[in-house]
Design an enzyme around this catalytic site. Sequence first.
Site, short mmCIF file in Angstrom:
data_model
loop_
_atom_site.label_atom_id
_atom_site.label_comp_id
_atom_site.label_asym_id
_atom_site.label_seq_id
_atom_site.Cartn_x
_atom_site.Cartn_y
_atom_site.Cartn_z
N SER A 38 47.91 -0.32 -3.11
CA SER A 38 47.08 -0.41 -1.90
C SER A 38 45.61 -0.18 -2.23
O SER A 38 45.26 0.84 -2.83
CB SER A 38 47.50 0.66 -0.88
OG SER A 38 48.77 0.40 -0.40
N HIS A 69 47.05 -5.52 1.01
CA HIS A 69 47.79 -6.22 -0.05
C HIS A 69 47.61 -7.73 0.16
O HIS A 69 48.08 -8.27 1.16
CB HIS A 69 49.29 -5.88 0.00
CG HIS A 69 49.62 -4.51 -0.48
ND1 HIS A 69 50.15 -4.26 -1.73
CD2 HIS A 69 49.51 -3.30 0.11
CE1 HIS A 69 50.34 -2.96 -1.88
NE2 HIS A 69 49.97 -2.35 -0.77
N HIS A 91 57.63 -3.28 -0.34
CA HIS A 91 58.06 -1.88 -0.13
C HIS A 91 59.35 -1.84 0.68
O HIS A 91 59.60 -2.73 1.50
CB HIS A 91 56.99 -1.11 0.65
CG HIS A 91 55.61 -1.19 0.08
ND1 HIS A 91 54.78 -2.26 0.33
CD2 HIS A 91 54.92 -0.34 -0.72
CE1 HIS A 91 53.63 -2.07 -0.30
NE2 HIS A 91 53.69 -0.92 -0.95
N TYR A 93 59.87 -0.01 3.22
CA TYR A 93 59.60 0.09 4.66
C TYR A 93 59.29 -1.25 5.31
O TYR A 93 59.25 -1.36 6.53
CB TYR A 93 58.47 1.10 4.94
CG TYR A 93 57.13 0.74 4.34
CD1 TYR A 93 56.32 -0.25 4.90
CD2 TYR A 93 56.66 1.39 3.21
CE1 TYR A 93 55.10 -0.58 4.34
CE2 TYR A 93 55.44 1.08 2.64
CZ TYR A 93 54.67 0.09 3.21
OH TYR A 93 53.46 -0.24 2.65
N GLU A 94 59.08 -2.28 4.49
CA GLU A 94 58.87 -3.62 5.08
C GLU A 94 60.20 -4.22 5.53
O GLU A 94 60.22 -5.27 6.16
CB GLU A 94 58.17 -4.54 4.08
CG GLU A 94 56.73 -4.13 3.82
CD GLU A 94 56.09 -4.93 2.70
OE1 GLU A 94 55.55 -6.00 3.00
OE2 GLU A 94 56.14 -4.48 1.54
N ALA A 121 48.64 3.97 -4.64
CA ALA A 121 47.91 5.05 -3.99
C ALA A 121 48.96 6.08 -3.58
O ALA A 121 50.06 5.71 -3.19
CB ALA A 121 47.18 4.52 -2.76
N MET A 224 55.23 5.49 -1.78
CA MET A 224 56.31 4.65 -1.24
C MET A 224 56.59 3.44 -2.13
O MET A 224 57.03 2.40 -1.64
CB MET A 224 55.92 4.18 0.17
CG MET A 224 55.56 5.31 1.12
SD MET A 224 54.93 4.70 2.69
CE MET A 224 54.23 6.19 3.40
N SER A 225 56.32 3.55 -3.42
CA SER A 225 56.48 2.37 -4.29
C SER A 225 56.74 2.76 -5.74
O SER A 225 57.08 3.90 -6.03
CB SER A 225 55.21 1.51 -4.22
OG SER A 225 54.13 2.18 -4.85
N ASN A 248 44.71 10.81 -0.82
CA ASN A 248 44.63 11.85 0.21
C ASN A 248 45.42 13.05 -0.29
O ASN A 248 46.25 12.91 -1.19
CB ASN A 248 45.23 11.35 1.54
CG ASN A 248 46.65 10.86 1.37
OD1 ASN A 248 46.90 9.81 0.77
ND2 ASN A 248 47.60 11.63 1.87
N HIS A 262 46.31 5.42 6.68
CA HIS A 262 46.20 4.30 5.75
C HIS A 262 44.75 3.93 5.45
O HIS A 262 44.42 3.50 4.34
CB HIS A 262 46.97 3.09 6.32
CG HIS A 262 47.15 1.96 5.35
ND1 HIS A 262 47.73 2.13 4.10
CD2 HIS A 262 46.83 0.64 5.43
CE1 HIS A 262 47.75 0.96 3.47
NE2 HIS A 262 47.21 0.04 4.25
N1 HPA Z 1 52.37 9.88 1.37
C1 HPA Z 1 53.10 8.79 1.03
N2 HPA Z 1 52.56 7.68 0.56
C2 HPA Z 1 51.24 7.64 0.41
C3 HPA Z 1 50.42 8.73 0.72
C4 HPA Z 1 51.02 9.90 1.24
O1 HPA Z 1 50.37 10.90 1.55
N3 HPA Z 1 49.15 8.37 0.43
C5 HPA Z 1 49.20 7.10 -0.04
N4 HPA Z 1 50.47 6.65 -0.07
#
Ligand code: HPA
Length: 296
Positions: A38, A69, A91, A93-94, A121, A224-225, A248, A262
């Site tokens: 991302s 993306h 992913h 979640y998609e 990320a 998540m990847s 983050n 996001h």
């Molecule tokens: N959690 C899960 N996936 C993420 C995060 C997070 O804090 N930051 C970027 N992708």
Amino acid sequence: MSTSEVTSGVGYEECRATADWLLSHTQVRPTVGIVCGSGLGGLAEMLKEQQVFKYGDIPNFPRSTVHGHAGQLVFGTLKGKPCVCMQGRFHLYEGYPIQKITLPMRVFKLMGVETMILTNAAGGLNQDYKVGDIMIIKDHINMPGFAGISPLAGPNEDRFGVRFPCMSDAYSRELRQLAHDVGAELGFSDFLQEGVYCVLGGPSFETIAECRMLSKLGADAVGMSTAHEVIVARHAGMRCFAMSLISNRAVMDYDSQERANHEEVLETGRMRAGQMEKLVSTMVARMEHNNNNNCL
Ligand code: HPA
């Protein structure tokens, strides 16, 4: 479930057909595969003599549905080395079956890719990490795997790899060392970390209790990847290197006002994108061939 139900659209023959279609549409014979996380799609723009295929135009390829993306495959050369770059990944979640998410790894293998470089990320769980740090992934925790959700579930495809692949050597020691060496030369040591990545299904960010639990379990970053792609790439004998941009800090404290989102993920990507690109391109320039399927 029958074999054909599990492998529908993702079996050897389908991967072969997709690889052959791509090979017949490009002159590039990639030995390095890159997956952009991302906000990190700029890496693909570094490729010279580009040839671009929208995912929607590639037979049997899923579509990328996530903001940030681009959803295209870019072929070209990076520091003279033939590469293929995913500008956007898939992913859990998609809503895709997990085998579909990792299909590009098998296609790359069949096109001749030997080494995979993956970026993502991630949220920083390790309290020493700061937003903007780059974490070289030394190992992963595959949470969906604990629930039986694995891209290798179902009948094993022996033409790719063994039924029970080793994962204690998933992330190449040699490439991790190269990343440290190159990072130090580039003056990145202050924000270069090495740690354990934990993958969850998403798309909701984690609760405070979940972050605390993951931290206690030994995870330094959460996302998540990546881990699923690495499992399939390693199964097929490709060498893997991966890194997370800490976009983050995971919220660990009930008094905190911080909230993961996001936009922050994409913004941090913009801040460090140039340095991530420099690190990857310098690594690729220095990389030796991986022609013995080893795990170093
Ligand atoms: N959690 C899960 N996936 C993420 C995060 C997070 O804090 N930051 C970027 N992708």
